[in-house]
Scaffold this motif. Structure first.
Motif, short mmCIF file in Angstrom:
data_model
loop_
_atom_site.label_atom_id
_atom_site.label_comp_id
_atom_site.label_asym_id
_atom_site.label_seq_id
_atom_site.Cartn_x
_atom_site.Cartn_y
_atom_site.Cartn_z
N CYS A 1 -6.94 0.98 -5.50
CA CYS A 1 -6.84 0.08 -6.64
C CYS A 1 -5.64 0.46 -7.48
O CYS A 1 -5.13 1.58 -7.41
N LEU A 2 -5.19 -0.50 -8.31
CA LEU A 2 -4.08 -0.24 -9.22
C LEU A 2 -4.60 0.26 -10.57
O LEU A 2 -4.01 1.15 -11.18
N PHE B 1 0.81 -1.21 0.00
CA PHE B 1 0.00 0.00 0.00
C PHE B 1 0.85 1.27 0.00
O PHE B 1 0.53 2.26 -0.65
N ASN B 2 1.94 1.26 0.74
CA ASN B 2 2.72 2.48 0.85
C ASN B 2 3.42 2.83 -0.47
O ASN B 2 3.79 3.98 -0.70
N GLU C 1 -4.50 -7.52 -7.08
CA GLU C 1 -5.52 -7.20 -8.08
C GLU C 1 -5.47 -8.22 -9.22
O GLU C 1 -4.39 -8.49 -9.76
N HIS C 2 -6.63 -8.78 -9.53
CA HIS C 2 -6.75 -9.76 -10.62
C HIS C 2 -7.34 -9.08 -11.84
O HIS C 2 -8.44 -8.51 -11.77
N ARG D 1 -10.24 -7.71 -6.44
CA ARG D 1 -9.08 -7.22 -5.69
C ARG D 1 -9.31 -7.49 -4.21
O ARG D 1 -10.46 -7.54 -3.75
N HIS D 2 -8.22 -7.64 -3.47
CA HIS D 2 -8.34 -7.84 -2.03
C HIS D 2 -7.04 -7.39 -1.36
O HIS D 2 -6.02 -7.20 -2.02
#
Length: 472
Positions: free
Chosen positions: A49-50, A41-42, A89-90, A79-80
């Motif tokens: 999200c990406l 995340f950082n 992310e898928h 995503r999770h």
């Protein structure tokens, strides 16, 4: 995904300075392509999200093997997070181009593609294996027999060709089996660069033509793209010539959970590829694409094992025949009346059946009745390509219309007049053959050829021949 291949690497994400670790998953069985990205995340500024808006037209990356891959039409499916630390992310991918970068793919300029069609070897008529019967002491040898490639120009600036190629010969000592491969490689080459969606559309349109000819559904295999940036570097070879283009792999992703199985509809082909090229049918197939598209979309459901009910198949074929008649023969009442009068007045044709080809009510109407269109198609200017169940074409067309009206409008009064569900399977076969007869004639095959081929297909389906048909 099961039995998939994994391609780990790093991927460039819009609005992120550094590439993101991820793994490209390719399922060869169902042709699904998925990219799984993972990032702390950082590192992404704690954004949720990406891929923003869950869709990105183009992504590219470099695999750990060093290969470049560009991904086209990318859509986030899930995503999770893990302990609010790691974002996963898928992303589902429609096309994966080996050897291209994002800048190459963003231009979407392709010179063409090569591909294969499953079960198309026999239909092309270009190659086969045969036994060479040698001297008794030396036994038999397996020989690959092949013809010259087929080439022609199609509308839209397409140079089409198909070439036979010999595959590997597999055997093991003391084994009882010998496996010999062969391939028919189709090629579409454009006079000017086009986007990839156009290439895919043309491949699928040719596949529909092959399905009509071979009487079997076909899947597209072994697709390779041709791009100006991917060329064969050989001293003395002109790098601007078409011969220097090097086919490179593109993986087609699907949105289905499993690969669609295809089925043979008949033991006989409607036509072979050499026959189609000789009479100009393939060229006309591309010339008249916009005219043919709705018809092909409706009747081609018969060549797939997708879940489709007998009733839905009947309704699709009836709509296909109505559309075919409107586009091939008569779009309005004036042209229809003129056409039928010409058939009735033609020497030796139609004079025995004027009362049901067109009646007084139809002549005075402002639109063409469905029954009138079916009568015209079934009579086919005296050819009568499909033997109808019952006593006459008129009885058959009337019952077809009653069945269609019962299914679409649910008029209880028509229930006893309509075909039952158990009868529709055979009726659908006759309707499909009827549509294919008129398609063959439209594409340029002569009526005798079309009638004979449809008759050959009718025998294994109904154990009857057009030679024995007498329609009153």
């Amino acid at each position: 995904m099961s039995d998939f291949e994994q391609y780990p690497g790093q991927w460039n994400i819009p609005e992120l300075d550094d590439p993101v670790d991820g793994c490209l998953l390719v399922d060869g069985e169902c042709r699904a392509v998925e990219l799984v990205l993972q990032l702390e995340f950082n590192r992404c500024g704690y954004r949720p999200c990406l891929i923003e808006d869950d869709f990105c037209d183009v992504l590219d990356g470099r695999l750990f093997s060093g290969a470049r891959v560009a991904l086209y039409r990318c859509e986030t499916v899930s995503r999770h997070t893990y302990n609010s630390f790691l974002l996963t992310e898928h992303i589902r991918v429609k096309y994966a181009f080996w050897g291209l970068t994002e800048s190459n793919l963003t231009l979407q300029l392709f010179r063409g593609a090569t591909f294969e069609l499953k079960d198309a070897i026999e239909w092309t008529g270009l190659s086969h294996y045969d036994w060479n019967l040698g001297e008794e002491d030396f036994g038999h040898s397996l020989v690959w027999v092949h013809r010259e490639p087929i080439s022609l120009c199609l509308s839209g600036g397409i140079d089409f060709s198909v070439s036979p190629t010999q595959g590997s010969l597999k055997f093991r000592i003391y084994d009882t089996n010998v496996e010999a491969e062969q391939h028919a490689v189709f090629k579409l080459l454009y006079g000017q660069d086009v986007d990839w969606d156009r290439v895919v559309e043309d491949i699928n349109w040719f596949r529909s033509f092959a399905e009509l000819g071979a009487s079997t559904g076909m899947s597209v295999d072994s697709v390779q793209y041709l791009h100006d940036q991917i060329r064969i570097d050989i001293p003395g070879l002109d790098q601007t010539a078409d011969e220097s283009l090097r086919p490179s792999d593109v993986i087609l992703g699907t949105r289905s959970s499993k690969r669609v199985e295809r089925t043979h509809l008949s033991l006989y082909n409607s036509f072979s590829l050499p026959e189609a090229v000789e009479c100009g049918a393939l060229k006309r197939w591309f010339d008249a694409r916009e005219l043919l598209k709705p018809i092909v979309g409706l009747y081609s459901l018969a060549y797939s094992r997708e879940m489709i009910s007998t009733t839905l198949m009947f309704l699709s074929l009836m709509q296909a025949l109505e559309t075919l008649h409107a586009r091939f023969y008569a779009s309005n009442i004036v042209s229809f009346v003129n056409r039928i009068d010409a058939i009735i007045n033609a020497p030796g044709e139609g004079t025995a059946h004027p009362e049901w080809l067109i009646d007084t009510g139809q002549r005075g109407s402002k639109k063409i009745y469905l029954k009138s269109r079916l009568n015209d198609l079934l009579y086919a200017e005296g050819v009568c390509p499909v033997k109808v169940p019952g006593s006459s074409i008129l009885d058959f067309s009337t019952k077809l219309v009653d069945t269609r009206n019962y299914l679409t409008h649910y008029d209880k009064r028509l229930e006893t007049k309509a075909y039952g569900v158990e009868e529709l399977r055979g009726i659908n076969g006759r309707l499909l053959l009827l549509a294919e007869y008129h398609m063959l004639v439209f594409l340029g095959f002569n009526k005798e050829f079309a009638r004979e081929r449809i008759g050959r297909k009718a025998w294994p389906m109904f154990r009857e021949s057009w030679k024995d048909a007498v329609n009153n």
